[in-house]
Scaffold this active site. Structure first.
Site, PDB file in Angstrom:
ATOM      1  N   ASP A   1       1.102  -1.101   0.028  1.00  0.00           N
ATOM      2  CA  ASP A   1       0.025   0.024   0.030  1.00  0.00           C
ATOM      3  C   ASP A   1       0.910   1.222   0.021  1.00  0.00           C
ATOM      4  O   ASP A   1       0.754   2.174   0.653  1.00  0.00           O
ATOM      5  CB  ASP A   1      -0.816   0.078   1.397  1.00  0.00           C
TER       6      ASP A   1
ATOM      7  N   ASN B   1       1.537   7.434   2.755  1.00  0.00           N
ATOM      8  CA  ASN B   1       2.208   6.418   3.646  1.00  0.00           C
ATOM      9  C   ASN B   1       3.794   6.653   3.636  1.00  0.00           C
ATOM     10  O   ASN B   1       4.621   5.822   4.023  1.00  0.00           O
ATOM     11  CB  ASN B   1       1.860   5.035   3.314  1.00  0.00           C
TER      12      ASN B   1
ATOM     13  N   THR C   1      -4.446   0.801  -2.438  1.00  0.00           N
ATOM     14  CA  THR C   1      -5.162   1.936  -2.831  1.00  0.00           C
ATOM     15  C   THR C   1      -4.959   1.989  -4.612  1.00  0.00           C
ATOM     16  O   THR C   1      -4.145   1.996  -5.330  1.00  0.00           O
ATOM     17  CB  THR C   1      -4.366   3.259  -2.419  1.00  0.00           C
TER      18      THR C   1
END
Length: 188
Positions: free
Chosen positions: A46, A51, A86
């Protein structure tokens, strides 16, 4: 749970205002972190600008391992599974098969991140929909989108790295990455 506070915010907070030198520096640090994870048998699955955190001293920190998976178990490489991540950053093989190679998924996401860092937040295709015609051309039919406006803004050696990381075939992606990475980083 405790974690280090990253005063610099996320990479997403800075996209659009990054200098070429910052793009090079942050991306090189991101790739070092991803290479480290892969050396430990971990696929993040991800990776996205939200992030990727920055400390006060502009040190990149990879965060949110909630979807991470081991791809090395008892010394043997295994496929990971699950259509997760995502949408903007999901590698094509995740849509095509329930089982896939963990490292190639992360490298694809890094390519999308690099594209966004290099184009003030644009994506290599027009939308986050995997049915978007440009995404489909790139992912499902392996056609180049190099004539598009945002691609034209990207200079070498970043362009070569993007071509490597946004390779549709995961086996070829890994082979190209292993060959391209040292040259790309030395050019920065």
């Amino acid at each position: 749970m405790y974690m280090e506070y990253s005063q610099g915010g996320s990479l997403q907070d800075h996209i659009g205002s990054l200098t070429k030198e910052e793009v090079k520096d942050y991306f090189a640090q991101l790739m070092e972190g991803v290479d480290y994870l892969h050396s430990r048998g971990v696929a993040h699955r991800d990776l996205k600008p939200q992030n990727v955190l920055l400390t006060e001293d502009n040190v990149v920190k990879i965060a949110d391992f909630g979807l991470a998976a081991l791809f090395v178990v008892e010394g043997e490489e295994v496929a990971v599974k699950g259509c997760i991540g995502t949408v903007h950053y999901i590698a094509p093989e995740v849509f095509e098969s329930p089982f896939y190679n963990g490292p190639s998924v992360d490298l694809w996401a890094c390519g999308v991140i690099l594209f966004g860092m290099s184009t003030a937040g644009a994506f290599p295709w027009d939308s986050d929909d995997s049915l978007d015609p440009n995404y489909s051309l790139r992912v499902h039919k392996n056609r180049e989108l190099m004539t598009r406006e945002n691609w034209e803004k990207i200079e070498e050696p970043t362009l070569s790295m993007l071509e490597c990381l946004l390779e549709v075939d995961p086996v070829q992606l890994l082979q190209k990455y292993r060959k391209q990475r040292p040259h790309w980083l030395s050019a920065h």
